[in-house]
Design a protein around this motif. Structure first.
Motif, mmCIF file in Angstrom:
data_model
loop_
_atom_site.group_PDB
_atom_site.id
_atom_site.type_symbol
_atom_site.label_atom_id
_atom_site.label_comp_id
_atom_site.label_asym_id
_atom_site.label_seq_id
_atom_site.Cartn_x
_atom_site.Cartn_y
_atom_site.Cartn_z
ATOM 1 N N SER A 1 0.814 -1.330 -0.085
ATOM 2 C CA SER A 1 0.018 -0.151 -0.070
ATOM 3 C C SER A 1 0.790 1.250 -0.072
ATOM 4 N N SER A 2 0.387 2.202 -0.698
ATOM 5 C CA SER A 2 1.160 3.723 -0.803
ATOM 6 C C SER A 2 0.831 4.273 0.494
ATOM 7 N N SER B 1 2.421 10.382 6.014
ATOM 8 C CA SER B 1 1.693 11.061 7.500
ATOM 9 C C SER B 1 -0.038 11.422 7.277
ATOM 10 N N LEU B 2 -0.624 11.447 8.351
ATOM 11 C CA LEU B 2 -2.040 11.528 8.395
ATOM 12 C C LEU B 2 -2.290 12.702 7.687
ATOM 13 N N LEU B 3 -1.499 13.960 7.688
ATOM 14 C CA LEU B 3 -1.752 15.178 6.946
ATOM 15 C C LEU B 3 -1.841 14.767 5.247
ATOM 16 N N GLU B 4 -0.792 13.965 5.069
ATOM 17 C CA GLU B 4 -0.703 13.770 3.523
ATOM 18 C C GLU B 4 -1.947 12.855 3.238
ATOM 19 N N LEU B 5 -2.469 11.993 3.885
ATOM 20 C CA LEU B 5 -3.432 11.135 3.624
ATOM 21 C C LEU B 5 -4.567 11.954 3.688
ATOM 22 N N ARG B 6 -4.903 12.977 4.595
ATOM 23 C CA ARG B 6 -6.055 13.814 4.241
ATOM 24 C C ARG B 6 -6.227 14.671 2.995
ATOM 25 N N GLU B 7 -4.968 15.132 2.691
ATOM 26 C CA GLU B 7 -4.702 15.995 1.530
ATOM 27 C C GLU B 7 -5.115 14.970 0.239
ATOM 28 N N ALA C 1 -7.342 12.620 0.477
ATOM 29 C CA ALA C 1 -8.822 12.427 0.441
ATOM 30 C C ALA C 1 -9.685 13.501 -0.032
ATOM 31 N N GLY C 2 -9.018 14.468 0.277
ATOM 32 C CA GLY C 2 -9.665 15.889 -0.369
ATOM 33 C C GLY C 2 -10.865 16.249 0.664
ATOM 34 N N ASP C 3 -11.794 17.065 0.363
ATOM 35 C CA ASP C 3 -12.794 17.473 1.321
ATOM 36 C C ASP C 3 -13.839 16.816 1.568
ATOM 37 N N THR C 4 -13.895 15.789 0.579
ATOM 38 C CA THR C 4 -15.513 14.873 0.900
ATOM 39 C C THR C 4 -15.286 13.822 1.883
ATOM 40 N N LEU C 5 -14.215 13.150 2.021
ATOM 41 C CA LEU C 5 -13.754 11.972 2.826
ATOM 42 C C LEU C 5 -13.023 12.438 4.088
ATOM 43 N N ASP C 6 -13.358 12.085 5.361
ATOM 44 C CA ASP C 6 -12.580 12.399 6.484
ATOM 45 C C ASP C 6 -12.070 11.104 7.119
ATOM 46 N N VAL C 7 -10.516 11.489 7.350
ATOM 47 C CA VAL C 7 -9.493 10.582 7.592
ATOM 48 C C VAL C 7 -9.493 10.847 9.469
ATOM 49 N N ALA C 8 -10.072 9.877 10.242
ATOM 50 C CA ALA C 8 -10.101 10.364 11.387
ATOM 51 C C ALA C 8 -8.662 10.025 12.151
ATOM 52 N N GLY C 9 -8.023 9.068 11.721
ATOM 53 C CA GLY C 9 -6.559 8.871 12.199
ATOM 54 C C GLY C 9 -6.209 7.443 11.871
ATOM 55 N N ALA C 10 -5.184 7.057 12.816
ATOM 56 C CA ALA C 10 -4.605 5.593 12.413
ATOM 57 C C ALA C 10 -4.658 4.887 13.756
ATOM 58 N N ILE C 11 -5.181 3.766 13.651
ATOM 59 C CA ILE C 11 -5.271 2.918 14.908
ATOM 60 C C ILE C 11 -4.189 2.089 15.241
ATOM 61 N N ARG C 12 -3.267 2.241 16.450
ATOM 62 C CA ARG C 12 -2.209 1.591 16.779
ATOM 63 C C ARG C 12 -2.308 0.883 17.958
ATOM 64 N N ASP D 1 -2.681 12.823 15.533
ATOM 65 C CA ASP D 1 -1.988 13.871 15.299
ATOM 66 C C ASP D 1 -1.390 14.066 13.656
ATOM 67 N N PRO D 2 -1.536 15.162 12.997
ATOM 68 C CA PRO D 2 -1.383 15.139 11.462
ATOM 69 C C PRO D 2 0.039 14.751 11.179
ATOM 70 N N GLN D 3 1.209 14.738 12.226
ATOM 71 C CA GLN D 3 2.384 14.230 11.641
ATOM 72 C C GLN D 3 2.748 12.989 11.979
ATOM 73 N N TYR D 4 1.608 12.149 12.359
ATOM 74 C CA TYR D 4 1.873 10.833 12.456
ATOM 75 C C TYR D 4 2.031 10.095 11.282
ATOM 76 N N ILE D 5 3.151 9.222 11.337
ATOM 77 C CA ILE D 5 3.408 8.262 10.203
ATOM 78 C C ILE D 5 2.692 6.907 10.236
ATOM 79 N N VAL D 6 1.780 6.632 9.171
ATOM 80 C CA VAL D 6 1.401 5.347 9.230
ATOM 81 C C VAL D 6 2.569 4.162 8.898
ATOM 82 N N GLN D 7 2.441 3.300 9.648
ATOM 83 C CA GLN D 7 3.317 1.953 9.651
ATOM 84 C C GLN D 7 2.527 0.815 9.423
ATOM 85 N N SER D 8 3.265 -0.171 9.135
ATOM 86 C CA SER D 8 2.715 -1.532 8.847
ATOM 87 C C SER D 8 2.099 -2.160 10.055
ATOM 88 N N GLY D 9 0.936 -2.579 9.942
ATOM 89 C CA GLY D 9 0.289 -3.183 11.075
ATOM 90 C C GLY D 9 -0.758 -2.086 11.749
#
Length: 605
Positions: free
Chosen positions: A238-239, A244-250, A252-263, A270-278
């Protein structure tokens, strides 16, 4: 002048009554169509038409059910379904959706122009069958009702089709009849200049005015706006990994909300959180928005283990997988349970891809979505087989909302495209009639499994079938009784001494009238000889009058029975007879005025 025969008077009265009931819309269109066929059958059976070569009453009334036009329409519906259920048009839809999301107006304009250009070289009907599933898909994803886009697209295709001699079979018929009567043969682009200039005048109406005259059957449809909370689990390919969550929200655009990553069970926002494997990514949006986002970042909606379990259940019950929405009722056994504790996948082979809570705020402070308790009125976005969905409705007290969608069999997407391309090529090169090409293509679709035989009923519309049969029967009645010929002769007599410009406009209006109430083939067959004869009587060039007939035969926007593509969009757009009159009649008048002026200017009349 010889008065019309009793048969001709009867045919004209029946045509007027049928139009009256079609236009009022108080009686279902299929009932009117069947009554029309019955009246013609009974009338001509007891009062037969007696002249050499005439059809019998039963042939006139019931011949439409075996007519090549009806066979072509039904076959093209099957071909269109094959493109949809295999997902063959998905790549094109994803490209166009970007333009539509950027600007709905520009997206519609681009679609109209492309449809018109394609129909200059390919028959109108295959072009519409190709573009209709894309337009429906685009309309849903862009939040625009399909009823606002299908009719403008159909009209753009029809306008493009009249620009060349190969654009429609009617054009070829008019040109052939004119050549038989001594006129020089028209080249492919003989009248393209006039048609394109008229198209430029019509385009603003199609683009900016017509959508506002059409109903918005799905504009407030809750199913298109219902938002689901979903969990996307990235794989190693997966790309999303490393973003980061900020990059994923960008993304997604304005129509889809990215709540965050579950770890480890906690939601990281946190917008600067980096998505990791798992990690898992929690999102909220409509079902199509979630699907598009998952595709964009290469995350499947379902994990491999989930898909394997669903396949095992599907082998047992023999059903194809569909996506559906299940609403939880007041007596449901799922109330108070979570998705995990309910074990829906383990017990029914149904995967839950998202949950809609009607009364909850977006993203309240909580742990992961799976731990949310289900309440009355919650909606589950699920995937499973039809038998499994029937079982869960009985066993758990839930109700499936309308609009279940089959999962595309993408493995056959290339094959479906190849079959359709073959049909278009055969029809475009005029190697075989379009009815034969389409019927062959639909048989191949069924034989290869692109369309399953037990799902064939979903591709066909009974209302469309009886309407086509009734329109063919009415057209035959007008021709066989001499009603169409009498109308043409009356018109020729009444235009003696009128200016040539008025004659051109009147000839086009006459062909348009026959086209919209009978068929374009009848308009071409009756109107072309009248045009040539009238030109001789009035001592004016025959070519502009013949072109007036040709253009008039293509101005079939005001009724659904005027042309087969009008009927094809009827069910998909949810249109009524009056919608065609309200939105199509102004376009007919605009095109008659424009084309008449251009013909007068071109030929110096």
């Amino acid at each position: 002048m010889i008065p019309p025969s009793p048969h001709a008077i009867g045919a004209m009265l029946i045509a007027m009554m049928a139009f009256w009931f079609f236009a009022r819309g108080r009686v279902r269109i299929e009932i009117v169509s069947l009554v029309l066929i019955a009246v013609l059958a009974i009338g001509v059976y007891f009062f037969p038409i007696e002249h050499e070569g005439s059809y019998s009453g039963l042939e006139i009334a019931f011949g439409g059910f075996s007519h090549e036009a009806l066979i072509a329409i039904c076959s093209l519906m099957i071909l269109g379904r094959g493109l949809v259920v295999t997902g063959a048009l998905e790549p094109a839809a994803r490209i166009l959706i970007r333009l539509w999301n950027f600007s709905k107006l520009l997206g519609l304009l681009f679609s109209l122009v492309m449809g018109g250009l394609m129909s200059m070289f390919v028959n109108d009907t295959p072009v519409l069958v190709l573009t209709m599933p894309i337009m429906i898909n685009l309309a849903i994803r862009a939040g625009v009702p399909a009823s606002k886009t299908l009719m403008p697209m159909n009209c753009a295709i029809l306008i493009g089709g009249m620009a060349t001699t190969i654009g429609t079979s009617t054009n070829l018929l008019v040109v052939s009849i004119a050549e038989d009567m001594g006129l020089p043969r028209f080249g492919i682009f003989h009248f393209t200049e006039i048609a394109l200039l008229a198209a430029l005048v019509a385009l603003p109406y199609l683009w900016l005015v017509m959508p506002h005259l059409l109903p918005a059957h799905s504009a407030t449809d809750e199913q298109l706006t219902r938002r689901f909370r979903s969990i996307l689990i990235p794989t190693e390919t997966s790309s999303a990994i490393g973003l980061s969550l900020l990059e994923l929200r960008e993304k997604a655009g304005d129509t889809l909300d990215v709540a965050g990553a579950i770890r480890t069970g906690r939601l990281q926002t946190d917008p600067q959180y980096i998505v990791q494997s798992g990690d898992s990514i929690e999102v909220e949006g409509t079902s199509t928005q979630v699907e598009d986002f998952g595709s964009a970042i290469k995350i499947p909606l379902l994990r491999a283990a989930t898909q394997e379990m669903m396949k095992a259940f599907a082998q047992d019950d023999g059903g194809d997988h569909v996506t559906a929405e299940l609403v939880i009722g007041a007596d449901s056994a799922l109330i108070g349970q979570t998705i995990i504790s309910a074990q829906i996948l383990d017990r029914y082979g149904i995967a839950v891809m998202g949950v809609h809570h009607p009364v909850q705020d977006i993203f309240p402070q909580r742990l992961r979505t799976d731990n949310d308790r289900l309440e009355i009125g919650d909606v589950l976005w699920v995937r499973g087989s039809i038998p499994a969905l029937e079982q869960i409705q009985i066993g758990e007290g839930v109700m499936m909302l309308e609009g279940a969608v089959e999962i595309p069999r993408t493995a056959k997407a290339s094959l479906a495209l190849l079959i359709f391309a073959g049909v278009v090529l055969l029809a475009a090169l005029h190697l075989v009639p379009i009815a034969i090409a389409a019927l062959t293509g639909s048989i191949v679709m069924l034989a290869t499994g692109c369309v399953k035989f037990d799902r064939l009923g979903r591709a066909l519309s009974a209302k469309v079938i009886v309407l086509v049969a009734a329109s063919i029967a009415l057209g035959r009645a007008l021709l066989e009784t001499g009603a169409a010929e009498w109308l043409g002769s009356s018109m020729a007599l009444g235009m003696q001494g009128l200016p040539a410009a008025v004659v051109v406009a009147a000839m086009m209006a006459f062909a348009t009238l026959i086209t919209n109430f009978s068929s374009n083939t009848a308009a071409a067959a009756v109107g072309t000889p009248i045009a040539v004869s009238l030109a001789e009587q009035l001592a004016i060039p025959a070519e502009p009058l013949v072109l007036a007939v040709l253009f008039g035969c293509n101005l079939c926007y005001a009724t659904p029975i005027a042309y087969q593509t009008n009927i094809l969009i009827m069910s998909a757009g949810g249109y009524h007879f009056r919608d065609y009159v309200r939105a199509g009649l102004p376009l007919v008048l605009l095109m008659i005025c424009t084309l008449s002026v251009l013909l007068v200017w071109k030929y110096g009349l």
